[in-house]
Design a protein around this motif. Structure first.
Motif, PDB file in Angstrom:
ATOM      1  N   LYS A  87       5.867  56.150 -50.435  1.00  0.00           N
ATOM      2  CA  LYS A  87       5.138  54.974 -50.439  1.00  0.00           C
ATOM      3  C   LYS A  87       3.594  54.912 -50.108  1.00  0.00           C
ATOM      4  CE  LYS A  87       7.899  53.139 -47.404  1.00  0.00           C
ATOM      5  NZ  LYS A  87       8.723  54.120 -46.956  1.00  0.00           N
ATOM      6  N   GLY A  88       3.399  55.836 -48.841  1.00  0.00           N
ATOM      7  CA  GLY A  88       1.863  55.971 -48.836  1.00  0.00           C
ATOM      8  C   GLY A  88       0.965  56.446 -49.873  1.00  0.00           C
ATOM      9  N   TRP A  89       1.590  57.694 -50.349  1.00  0.00           N
ATOM     10  CA  TRP A  89       0.883  58.006 -51.774  1.00  0.00           C
ATOM     11  C   TRP A  89       0.662  57.095 -52.832  1.00  0.00           C
ATOM     12  CZ3 TRP A  89      -1.759  62.418 -51.078  1.00  0.00           C
ATOM     13  CH2 TRP A  89      -1.331  63.372 -50.096  1.00  0.00           C
ATOM     14  N   ALA A  93      -1.194  51.522 -56.209  1.00  0.00           N
ATOM     15  CA  ALA A  93      -0.364  51.486 -57.342  1.00  0.00           C
ATOM     16  C   ALA A  93      -0.199  49.729 -57.298  1.00  0.00           C
ATOM     17  CB  ALA A  93       1.044  51.981 -57.593  1.00  0.00           C
ATOM     18  N   PRO A  94       0.348  49.138 -56.276  1.00  0.00           N
ATOM     19  CA  PRO A  94       0.763  47.541 -56.406  1.00  0.00           C
ATOM     20  C   PRO A  94      -0.424  46.838 -56.590  1.00  0.00           C
ATOM     21  CG  PRO A  94       2.039  48.794 -54.599  1.00  0.00           C
ATOM     22  CD  PRO A  94       0.929  49.608 -54.976  1.00  0.00           C
ATOM     23  N   LEU A  95      -1.729  47.388 -56.303  1.00  0.00           N
ATOM     24  CA  LEU A  95      -2.712  46.778 -56.443  1.00  0.00           C
ATOM     25  C   LEU A  95      -3.119  46.174 -57.821  1.00  0.00           C
ATOM     26  CD1 LEU A  95      -5.280  48.009 -53.813  1.00  0.00           C
ATOM     27  CD2 LEU A  95      -3.514  46.135 -53.521  1.00  0.00           C
ATOM     28  N   SER A  96      -2.643  47.167 -58.760  1.00  0.00           N
ATOM     29  CA  SER A  96      -2.898  46.900 -60.259  1.00  0.00           C
ATOM     30  C   SER A  96      -1.699  46.316 -60.975  1.00  0.00           C
ATOM     31  CB  SER A  96      -3.296  48.542 -60.769  1.00  0.00           C
ATOM     32  OG  SER A  96      -4.388  48.807 -60.127  1.00  0.00           O
ATOM     33  N   ALA A  97      -0.912  45.874 -60.442  1.00  0.00           N
ATOM     34  CA  ALA A  97       0.327  45.295 -61.151  1.00  0.00           C
ATOM     35  C   ALA A  97      -0.139  44.012 -61.971  1.00  0.00           C
ATOM     36  CB  ALA A  97       1.397  44.866 -59.982  1.00  0.00           C
ATOM     37  N   THR A  98       0.471  43.921 -63.039  1.00  0.00           N
ATOM     38  CA  THR A  98       0.405  42.757 -64.278  1.00  0.00           C
ATOM     39  C   THR A  98       0.698  41.539 -63.598  1.00  0.00           C
ATOM     40  OG1 THR A  98       2.295  43.360 -65.350  1.00  0.00           O
ATOM     41  CG2 THR A  98       0.551  44.587 -66.041  1.00  0.00           C
ATOM     42  N   ASP A  99       1.680  41.455 -62.660  1.00  0.00           N
ATOM     43  CA  ASP A  99       2.093  40.242 -62.326  1.00  0.00           C
ATOM     44  C   ASP A  99       1.317  39.571 -60.851  1.00  0.00           C
ATOM     45  OD1 ASP A  99       3.362  42.203 -60.723  1.00  0.00           O
ATOM     46  OD2 ASP A  99       5.089  41.136 -60.518  1.00  0.00           O
ATOM     47  N   TRP A 643      10.921  49.843 -50.442  1.00  0.00           N
ATOM     48  CA  TRP A 643      10.405  49.129 -49.206  1.00  0.00           C
ATOM     49  C   TRP A 643      11.063  47.610 -49.501  1.00  0.00           C
ATOM     50  CZ3 TRP A 643       9.059  49.621 -44.515  1.00  0.00           C
ATOM     51  CH2 TRP A 643       8.359  48.434 -43.708  1.00  0.00           C
ATOM     52  N   HIS A 644      11.833  47.149 -48.533  1.00  0.00           N
ATOM     53  CA  HIS A 644      12.171  45.931 -48.276  1.00  0.00           C
ATOM     54  C   HIS A 644      12.748  45.327 -49.521  1.00  0.00           C
ATOM     55  CE1 HIS A 644      10.338  45.196 -43.997  1.00  0.00           C
ATOM     56  NE2 HIS A 644      10.934  46.478 -44.086  1.00  0.00           N
ATOM     57  N   THR A 645      12.154  44.196 -50.252  1.00  0.00           N
ATOM     58  CA  THR A 645      12.464  43.474 -51.322  1.00  0.00           C
ATOM     59  C   THR A 645      11.839  44.036 -52.525  1.00  0.00           C
ATOM     60  OG1 THR A 645      10.732  41.886 -51.087  1.00  0.00           O
ATOM     61  CG2 THR A 645      12.548  41.264 -49.936  1.00  0.00           C
ATOM     62  N   GLN A 646      11.482  45.292 -52.540  1.00  0.00           N
ATOM     63  CA  GLN A 646      10.719  46.012 -53.478  1.00  0.00           C
ATOM     64  C   GLN A 646       9.520  45.059 -54.234  1.00  0.00           C
ATOM     65  OE1 GLN A 646      13.848  48.344 -55.921  1.00  0.00           O
ATOM     66  NE2 GLN A 646      15.136  46.680 -55.359  1.00  0.00           N
ATOM     67  N   THR A 647       8.919  44.319 -53.474  1.00  0.00           N
ATOM     68  CA  THR A 647       7.827  43.287 -54.194  1.00  0.00           C
ATOM     69  C   THR A 647       6.936  44.208 -54.483  1.00  0.00           C
ATOM     70  OG1 THR A 647       8.698  41.514 -52.876  1.00  0.00           O
ATOM     71  CG2 THR A 647       6.293  41.454 -53.587  1.00  0.00           C
ATOM     72  N   ARG A 648       6.517  45.276 -53.602  1.00  0.00           N
ATOM     73  CA  ARG A 648       5.425  46.138 -54.133  1.00  0.00           C
ATOM     74  C   ARG A 648       5.789  47.423 -54.580  1.00  0.00           C
ATOM     75  NH1 ARG A 648       1.840  46.868 -48.898  1.00  0.00           N
ATOM     76  NH2 ARG A 648       3.861  46.222 -47.858  1.00  0.00           N
ATOM     77  N   THR A 649       6.973  48.044 -54.104  1.00  0.00           N
ATOM     78  CA  THR A 649       7.332  49.583 -54.685  1.00  0.00           C
ATOM     79  C   THR A 649       7.625  49.410 -55.835  1.00  0.00           C
ATOM     80  OG1 THR A 649       9.453  48.968 -53.378  1.00  0.00           O
ATOM     81  CG2 THR A 649       8.053  50.412 -52.280  1.00  0.00           C
ATOM     82  N   ALA A 650       8.252  48.199 -56.464  1.00  0.00           N
ATOM     83  CA  ALA A 650       8.891  48.087 -57.761  1.00  0.00           C
ATOM     84  C   ALA A 650       7.506  48.333 -58.696  1.00  0.00           C
ATOM     85  CB  ALA A 650       9.507  46.950 -58.018  1.00  0.00           C
TER      86      ALA A 650
END
Length: 743
Positions: A87-89, A93-99, A643-650
């Protein structure tokens, strides 16, 4: 007035030390509206604490033309020593998500969410919530926050809501993970005070992990265990054969929810063998005699019978704990998320106290924190405790906080907030009509999801403030406020070992998204209470206010002057008071002070300086298996990449490849054979609350009559049973009754 105009107007009017801050007008990025602040060189490396779990690893974020392009693990930080988990590495990535949520969204009369300006969003927020309060009273609006935003934002939110908006009830989703540890420490030690430092992983002779799976939940902590050169005994207490249990020297594969009885049996045997540290008990604890009397009803044989662990093996464990070696106890959600979690945590605290295993290297009764800033939330979210660990019901505490903040004491509520589930119960009863969710996805994570969805329909207005417009909660909101995420704002987190670490802004937020801090500033302006928070003009200014609020409290960090000192010191563990460290104020922490544990002097935080033995008879599982629902459902972390609800890791292509997309359940070979299930066959899991279809993974990790499902899939909480700890009011996610069948 537009957002930009408002900010410019505020900056033109505000002076700091007599100097007009026109620089901030020219650089709106400092308010989340432009490029990365110029304090970061265009091509540089910035240290920032990771925004996932409570380990608190430092990452070196590499900038190109002023924006983050890559990262690596910080080799000099005393937490992770150059290590990072998946997750740290993948933290960028989650900052560039399209949603990403890039503009406010307001639900129209047609039932659809549509884009609106910040001015329209703020007008709707204020008119709806003020209208509800006018009709139903101030307590009719509530908020539920998070353990994910920085401490300065948490404090601003809690202060804005309770001191400025007149909100009485607000809680955080820290209630879902750490409330039990908080309550246990407060009752036993007098304050919420995890005593350890991560160095204790490396200096312990016996490590006991209970309801914890650090191999995948806190991988860097497990790496610290692996650095231990003392040939330690590693004991794992868990009904499931977890990854950590597989790597341990001993796995006590207990029957679910028999752990409290287990620890009472171990304590009784230690007393029977005379392996207690009587001098420590006499000098530093209260009610040991009452505890010994209580233990007469418990025995090793009884513990063996109820837990399913051989009595001879338990006798060996009791002798290890009382051997005089360095023994440390570590727990996380398997303990906290229990209907009797507070007493279970205290059963380990009792063992540490009675054997003198506290305040010394390699010892302690140590709660491992779930979220990156759960400790910051515990101390400064201003939810169920007044800022700094004070009490809303205490006149002196309210007066002291009012004086430091320069606000009328009448602004501070004189009653404690309802807890998370009590707030939702009040919604169900029609007493709360407006709800504000900040950086949390309650429509996925709260226990017994079907009820949550029904409760939502009773709200007049639901506001969701989040990075993404696609979360389960945002999809059912009346108003969505687009927020910046980790890496797009400054602040601090406090990790499991009480280390305050800096979080840096390394990218600008997309579109019109603002940092939570500046959303709160906007709300204060539109609500008409901005004057109360005129000194909260930046995250670092807020940090200095919180440092002043901490002074004289056990969490005192008044000697920390600002972010640069934190960065130069590798983070700083509280306490770090002026009274002791003023001579070096602003300077990096001395190397010998970078790993500090509590209670080395045997002094605790109760008024008499002593710790208390806390105990109570175990209670039956709230929903045990029966003829209709004969199987126990266990829940927990799935992999280190979720991570948790996968809001970011997904949002990460890499992380998605490291775990199954669809929900699954681990089932024993015996149960699979009885059902005629083949590997990867389809399994139906039903509880009294829901029915889900999952993939069956046949493993020896669970015992017959039990299945395991990861918490990350929203289907899991369609099954869970809504039971709560009597003292911490934390949900008991970990065990409920289900029935299973082949699809």
């Amino acid at each position: 007035m537009s957002t930009v105009d408002f900010i410019k107007d505020q900056m033109r009017l505000r002076c700091i030390d007599g100097v007009l801050t026109e620089r901030l007008v020219q650089e709106p990025a400092a308010y989340g509206l432009g490029r990365v602040p110029s304090s970061a060189k265009p091509d540089a490396t910035v240290n920032s604490v990771c925004g996932y779990c409570g380990t608190g690893c430092s990452l070196k974020v590499h900038l190109q033309e002023g924006s983050a392009v890559n990262l690596s693990a910080n080799t000099s930080y005393p937490v992770n020593l150059g290590m990072a988990c998946p997750k740290g590495w993948e933290a960028l990535a989650p900052l560039s998500a399209t949603d990403r949520a890039t503009t406010p969204l307001l639900r129209g009369e047609d039932g659809e969410l549509r884009e609106v300006s910040w001015d329209e969003a703020m007008q709707a927020f204020v008119s709806k919530f003020k209208g509800i309060q006018s009709e139903h009273g101030p307590a009719a609006v509530s908020f539920l926050s998070t353990g994910q935003i920085v401490m300065e934002e948490m404090a601003f939110l809690g202060s804005l809501a309770k001191f400025g908006m007149g909100v009485i009830h607000g809680d955080g989703n820290t209630r879902q993970c750490m409330a039990t540890a908080v309550t246990a420490y407060k009752q036993s030690f007098g304050y919420d005070s995890p005593p350890f430092t991560y160095q204790d992983f490396e200096e312990s002779d016996v490590l006991v992990f209970v309801g914890a799976n650090p191999c995948i939940a806190h991988p860097i902590m497990w790496q610290r265990v692996m650095r231990n050169q003392r040939n330690p005994e590693i004991i794992v207490v868990d009904p499931r054969k977890t990854e950590t249990a597989m790597a341990a020297t001993t796995h006590l594969q207990i029957y679910p929810k028999s752990d409290l009885m287990l620890f009472y049996g171990l304590a009784a045997r230690i007393v029977e063998l005379g392996l207690v540290d009587q001098s420590f008990i006499d000098a530093h604890t209260n009610d040991y005699e009452g505890f010994v009397e209580f233990l007469k009803d418990y025995s090793l044989d009884r513990a063996s019978e109820l837990s399913g662990i051989d009595a001879a093996e338990l006798d060996r464990i009791a002798q290890l704990i009382g051997s005089g070696k360095r023994v440390s106890f570590w727990w996380t959600m398997g303990v906290n998320q229990s209907y009797e979690g507070t007493r279970l945590a205290q059963s380990m605290i009792n063992l540490a106290l009675m054997t003198g295993n506290i305040g010394k290297p390699g010892t302690g009764a140590n709660s491992i924190t779930g979220q990156c800033n759960a400790m910051g939330s515990r101390l400064f979210s201003n939810t169920t405790g007044l800022l700094g660990g004070r009490n809303f019901e205490n006149d002196d505490d309210r007066a002291h906080v009012a004086e430091i903040l320069g606000i009328p004491v009448e602004c501070i509520p004189n009653q404690q907030s309802l807890s998370y589930f009590e707030i939702l119960d009040a919604v169900d009863r029609g007493e709360i009509k407006g709800l504000w969710l900040i950086a949390t996805n309650s429509a996925h994570s709260w226990i017994n999801q079907s009820r949550f969805r029904k409760i939502r329909e009773k709200l007049d207005f639901l506001v969701v403030q989040d990075m993404y417009h696609s979360t389960d909660s945002a999809q059912i909101a009346d108003l969505v406020l687009p927020a910046a995420g980790w890496g797009e704002k400054d602040g601090v987190f406090i990790n499991s070992e009480r280390r305050i670490g800096p979080v840096r802004k390394v990218r600008k937020a997309p579109g019109q998204a603002l940092s939570d801090f500046n959303i709160f500033r906007l709300i204060a302006h539109y609500w008409g209470c901005a004057d109360l928070f005129k000194d909260w003009d930046s995250p670092e200014a807020a940090f200095r206010i919180l440092a002043r609020l901490s002074e004289g409290m056990p969490c005192d960090f008044s000697a920390i002057e600002g972010y640069e000192q934190l960065n130069a010191s590798g983070g700083i563990q509280w306490p770090y008071p002026k009274s002791k460290y003023a001579v070096s104020a602003g300077a990096p922490v001395a190397r010998e002070d970078r790993q500090r544990r509590l209670f080395a002097d045997g002094q605790f935080f109760h008024s008499d300086g002593k710790a208390r033995f806390m105990y109570e008879a175990p209670r039956a599982m709230p929903e045990p298996p029966d003829e209709d629902y004969p199987v126990i459902l266990l829940t927990g972390r799935g992999t280190s990449s979720q991570w948790h609800t996968q809001t970011r890791t997904a949002k990460s292509d890499v992380l998605r490849k490291l775990y199954p997309k669809n929900p699954y359940a681990e089932i024993s070979l015996e149960d699979a054979k009885a059902l005629g299930l083949e590997p990867n066959g389809k399994l139906v899991v039903e509880s009294r609350r829901g029915r889900v279809e999952v993939t069956a993974v046949i493993l020896p990790s669970v015992q017959p009559g039990q299945i395991f499902m990861p918490m990350h899939y929203k289907q899991t909480n369609e099954l869970t049973f809504p039971a709560y700890d009597s003292y911490s009011k934390e949900p008991s996610y970990k065990a409920c009754a289900v029935k299973i069948s082949k699809l």
